[in-house]
Design a protein around this motif. Structure first.
Motif, PDB file in Angstrom:
ATOM      1  N   PRO A 412       0.808  -1.229   0.000  1.00 22.93           N
ATOM      2  CA  PRO A 412       0.000   0.000   0.000  1.00 22.93           C
ATOM      3  C   PRO A 412       0.840   1.277   0.000  1.00 22.93           C
ATOM      4  CG  PRO A 412       0.148  -0.859   2.217  1.00 22.93           C
ATOM      5  CD  PRO A 412       0.941  -1.803   1.344  1.00 22.93           C
ATOM      6  N   TYR A 413       0.380   2.257  -0.735  1.00 21.73           N
ATOM      7  CA  TYR A 413       0.903   3.614  -0.611  1.00 21.73           C
ATOM      8  C   TYR A 413       0.151   4.290   0.536  1.00 21.73           C
ATOM      9  CZ  TYR A 413       3.233   3.414  -5.191  1.00 21.73           C
ATOM     10  OH  TYR A 413       4.051   3.100  -6.237  1.00 21.73           O
ATOM     11  N   LEU A 414       0.896   4.954   1.423  1.00 22.25           N
ATOM     12  CA  LEU A 414       0.299   5.587   2.596  1.00 22.25           C
ATOM     13  C   LEU A 414       0.788   7.029   2.711  1.00 22.25           C
ATOM     14  CD1 LEU A 414       0.912   2.614   5.051  1.00 22.25           C
ATOM     15  CD2 LEU A 414      -1.250   3.167   3.912  1.00 22.25           C
ATOM     16  N   ILE A 415      -0.072   7.897   3.199  1.00 20.39           N
ATOM     17  CA  ILE A 415       0.277   9.302   3.387  1.00 20.39           C
ATOM     18  C   ILE A 415       0.163   9.662   4.864  1.00 20.39           C
ATOM     19  CG2 ILE A 415      -0.374  11.695   2.877  1.00 20.39           C
ATOM     20  CD1 ILE A 415      -1.376  10.828   0.191  1.00 20.39           C
ATOM     21  N   SER A 416       1.200  10.293   5.380  1.00 22.14           N
ATOM     22  CA  SER A 416       1.145  10.774   6.768  1.00 22.14           C
ATOM     23  C   SER A 416       0.833  12.267   6.782  1.00 22.14           C
ATOM     24  CB  SER A 416       2.480  10.516   7.477  1.00 22.14           C
ATOM     25  OG  SER A 416       3.535  11.246   6.873  1.00 22.14           O
ATOM     26  N   SER A 417       0.243  12.709   7.865  1.00 23.13           N
ATOM     27  CA  SER A 417      -0.031  14.134   8.124  1.00 23.13           C
ATOM     28  C   SER A 417      -0.969  14.789   7.111  1.00 23.13           C
ATOM     29  CB  SER A 417       1.287  14.930   8.172  1.00 23.13           C
ATOM     30  OG  SER A 417       2.160  14.398   9.123  1.00 23.13           O
ATOM     31  N   HIS A 418      -1.821  14.005   6.459  1.00 18.52           N
ATOM     32  CA  HIS A 418      -2.808  14.610   5.575  1.00 18.52           C
ATOM     33  C   HIS A 418      -3.783  15.436   6.405  1.00 18.52           C
ATOM     34  CE1 HIS A 418      -6.303  14.894   2.869  1.00 18.52           C
ATOM     35  NE2 HIS A 418      -5.462  14.670   1.882  1.00 18.52           N
ATOM     36  N   PRO A 419      -4.295  16.548   5.881  1.00 17.54           N
ATOM     37  CA  PRO A 419      -5.303  17.304   6.640  1.00 17.54           C
ATOM     38  C   PRO A 419      -6.404  16.397   7.174  1.00 17.54           C
ATOM     39  CG  PRO A 419      -4.678  18.528   4.682  1.00 17.54           C
ATOM     40  CD  PRO A 419      -3.986  17.191   4.591  1.00 17.54           C
ATOM     41  N   GLY A 420      -6.700  16.556   8.445  1.00 15.30           N
ATOM     42  CA  GLY A 420      -7.697  15.716   9.113  1.00 15.30           C
ATOM     43  C   GLY A 420      -7.093  14.603   9.926  1.00 15.30           C
ATOM     44  N   SER A 421      -5.817  14.303   9.688  1.00 13.50           N
ATOM     45  CA  SER A 421      -5.167  13.196  10.393  1.00 13.50           C
ATOM     46  C   SER A 421      -4.632  13.671  11.743  1.00 13.50           C
ATOM     47  CB  SER A 421      -4.018  12.623   9.550  1.00 13.50           C
ATOM     48  OG  SER A 421      -3.348  11.600  10.262  1.00 13.50           O
ATOM     49  N   ARG A 422      -5.249  13.183  12.824  1.00 11.68           N
ATOM     50  CA  ARG A 422      -4.783  13.478  14.172  1.00 11.68           C
ATOM     51  C   ARG A 422      -3.720  12.450  14.560  1.00 11.68           C
ATOM     52  NH1 ARG A 422     -10.528  12.337  16.544  1.00 11.68           N
ATOM     53  NH2 ARG A 422      -9.904  10.518  15.332  1.00 11.68           N
ATOM     54  N   LEU A 423      -3.080  12.666  15.676  1.00  7.18           N
ATOM     55  CA  LEU A 423      -2.065  11.721  16.131  1.00  7.18           C
ATOM     56  C   LEU A 423      -2.697  10.351  16.384  1.00  7.18           C
ATOM     57  CD1 LEU A 423       0.935  11.651  16.642  1.00  7.18           C
ATOM     58  CD2 LEU A 423       0.518  12.304  19.016  1.00  7.18           C
ATOM     59  N   GLU A 424      -3.941  10.339  16.880  1.00  7.10           N
ATOM     60  CA  GLU A 424      -4.646   9.073  17.113  1.00  7.10           C
ATOM     61  C   GLU A 424      -4.841   8.311  15.794  1.00  7.10           C
ATOM     62  OE1 GLU A 424      -6.126  11.964  20.280  1.00  7.10           O
ATOM     63  OE2 GLU A 424      -5.580  12.031  18.154  1.00  7.10           O
ATOM     64  N   ASP A 425      -5.056   9.042  14.723  1.00  3.61           N
ATOM     65  CA  ASP A 425      -5.246   8.397  13.422  1.00  3.61           C
ATOM     66  C   ASP A 425      -3.939   7.807  12.913  1.00  3.61           C
ATOM     67  OD1 ASP A 425      -7.998   9.220  13.262  1.00  3.61           O
ATOM     68  OD2 ASP A 425      -7.267  11.234  12.800  1.00  3.61           O
ATOM     69  N   ALA A 426      -2.833   8.493  13.172  1.00  5.02           N
ATOM     70  CA  ALA A 426      -1.527   7.973  12.782  1.00  5.02           C
ATOM     71  C   ALA A 426      -1.201   6.692  13.555  1.00  5.02           C
ATOM     72  CB  ALA A 426      -0.444   9.025  13.006  1.00  5.02           C
TER      73      ALA A 426
END
Length: 539
Positions: A412-426
């Motif tokens: 999978p290709y994954l993106i970190s820190s996209h708008p809306g992504s909280r630390l809990e989501d990471a």
């Protein structure tokens, strides 16, 4: 006519951390620094110094995505339309073939560039807008440069006016310096026109003068690849393809692609492998639905989000037929699909023939797809399908491979820190990576490039579609925490991962348990003694 090249000069020069890249795949020898930053603006201003009255026309990806006022990530501020900063007289946006021909015909007929205000797919400057019929007056430059909410609203109006049927002229007021007017886009190329463009007598390689420097590295990715389509109906928030190529997919004919593939096999450097057959997405072979060519793409609805539209034509049969013919060509050993596929589109197809043949003939151990994230509220802001769709696809992929007796994996290709992504989501994304049994070698931090929905979210903190507030991570340390979680096994990321887990009260993921991401204490890595023997340090 001026273009900055195949790639935006700022993306080409800088990483997402705004650090200079050490190489440039589009330059002879891969040498970095051969083009200036904001190359289109620099080139035009240099030309203007020498040729005071000569009309300048700009185009290409850099100009296309900066055709109206936009947020510039590298300076962290709003910038005017590139027409204003470059001093050019006319801008062609999009792919540009039809606009180029119409412009050439008009110039040949004796019409001056300053009077070319009627060409679709162009942007021009004017002192008066009395001649503009049925135009939409966007918030002025003064408004969007001072008010983020105004810019979010302006961008969404632009986003709704990218279709050749429904779009209206867009007008941006620059006060005493006049107006910038964007005409509606050109229509998509039909199949014959697309074939004709792709089969012009190109050299299909770099200029011989570059050979001494080692050639142009980027050619290796495309030399033995086939462009089968353009445009994308996917509508991912972080992607600018729809803003540049449009939402209506255009496809080349099988006959055209087969002619190009046959010519490839005659190349002395061809080893039997076609590296890719695709475009923005490999498995699109035409408009999303019949209505698009007469009614246009829906201005207020997406074709594939939040779910695939009931009117969408989901059919892989033409692609299956094409790939079979390519595989059968003398001299072709293997045909790869590396552009990526839309797994949600594939899952919507009741016929599994394409998936089975994809696994059997067109994957070499790993299939790269782009779920991008795992939490549904982040995926919604990305314009991507829900996590369950990807999970079901992986199960189906594994099932088909097992039936075929093959051992292949989804990467999978994954993106970190996209708008809306909280630390809990990471953290949730890190847990998903753990459960996959896969550790990504590279992780893409969200890169705010011009003219994407996600970039506007990043700058304004608002979702332009709803005007609701969006969590935005811009602090370098906060971004580093999210990025580290996606590569939690790397020893150098230990402190960042531990900090992130403690901050969101996920101590349950620290320890030696099966579900833990990191141990309680940093483990010292192996080292070599002077004699060359490896010793494991005590904890």
């Amino acid at each position: 006519m001026v273009s900055s090249g195949n790639m935006d000069s700022m993306v080409n020069h800088y990483t997402v951390n705004k650090k200079r890249r050490h190489s440039d795949a589009y330059t002879p020898g891969g040498v970095a620094g051969k083009r200036p930053d904001h190359a289109t603006v620099v080139y035009c201003n240099l030309i203007r110094k020498k040729y005071k009255k000569t009309p300048i026309i700009i185009g290409g990806i850099e100009a296309s995505l900066r055709r109206l006022a936009h947020y510039d990530y590298w300076s962290n501020k709003m910038k005017r339309s590139i027409l204003m900063d470059s001093g050019a007289d006319l801008l062609m946006y999009g792919m540009g073939e039809l606009a180029t021909v119409e412009m050439a015909d008009a110039l040949n007929a004796g019409i001056e560039v300053k009077d070319l205000t009627f060409l679709k797919g162009t942007v021009y400057k004017t002192k008066s807008i009395d001649h503009v019929y049925d135009g939409i007056l966007l918030p002025s430059w003064e408004e969007v440069s001072e008010n983020k909410e105004s810019y979010a609203k302006s961008f969404f109006t632009q986003y709704q006016n990218t279709d050749f049927v429904t779009a209206k002229p867009l007008i941006e007021d620059y006060g005493g310096k006049g107006y910038v007017v964007q005409n509606p886009p050109q229509r998509p190329l039909n199949m014959q026109e697309f074939d004709d463009v792709c089969e012009l007598p190109y050299e299909n390689t770099y200029h011989p003068s570059y050979q001494k420097a080692g050639g142009v590295p980027a050619i290796s990715e495309i030399r033995f690849s086939l462009t089968s389509n353009r445009g994308c109906c996917g509508g991912c928030s972080f992607c600018a393809i729809t803003f540049h190529q449009g939402r209506i997919v255009q496809a080349r004919s099988q006959e055209s692609l087969l002619r190009e593939a046959k010519a490839m096999t005659k190349d002395p450097d061809f080893k039997g492998y076609i590296h890719d057959v695709g475009g923005a997405t490999a498995d699109f072979r035409g408009p999303a639905c019949k209505k698009q060519m007469t009614k246009g793409a829906c201005p207020n609805k997406q074709c594939m989000w939040p779910e695939i539209c009931k009117n969408m034509k989901v059919d892989h049969s033409d692609l299956v037929s094409l790939l079979r013919k390519l595989r059968a060509l003398p001299g072709v050993k293997k045909v790869f699909i590396r552009s990526g596929i839309r797994f949600d589109y594939l899952m919507a197809d009741p016929d599994d023939t394409f998936l089975r043949e994809l696994c059997k003939y067109h994957v070499s151990g790993q299939l790269r797809v782009a779920p991008e994230h795992v939490t549904d509220h982040v995926l919604a802001l990305m314009g991507k399908p829900k996590a369950k769709v990807y999970q079901d696809f992986v199960k189906k992929f594994q099932k088909v491979n097992k039936e075929l007796g093959m051992n292949q994996y989804v990467v999978p290709y994954l993106i970190s820190s996209h708008p809306g992504s909280r630390l809990e989501d990471a953290v949730a994304l890190a847990e998903s990576i753990r459960d996959m049994g896969y550790m990504p070698e590279q992780v893409q931090d969200f890169y705010p490039t011009p003219s994407t929905m996600a970039t506007v979210m990043y700058y304004t903190g608002l979702d332009p579609r709803t005007m609701k507030k969006v969590t935005v991570i811009s602090n370098p340390h906060e971004k580093a925490l999210q990025r580290a979680l996606l590569q939690y096994r790397k020893p150098e990321n230990y402190d960042l991962v531990k900090e992130a887990l403690l901050r969101v009260k996920r101590e349950d993921l620290i320890g030696f348990g099966e579900k833990c991401l990191i141990p309680p204490r940093k483990m010292k890595s192996n080292h070599k003694t002077k004699g060359g023997n490896k010793k494991r340090n005590r904890r």
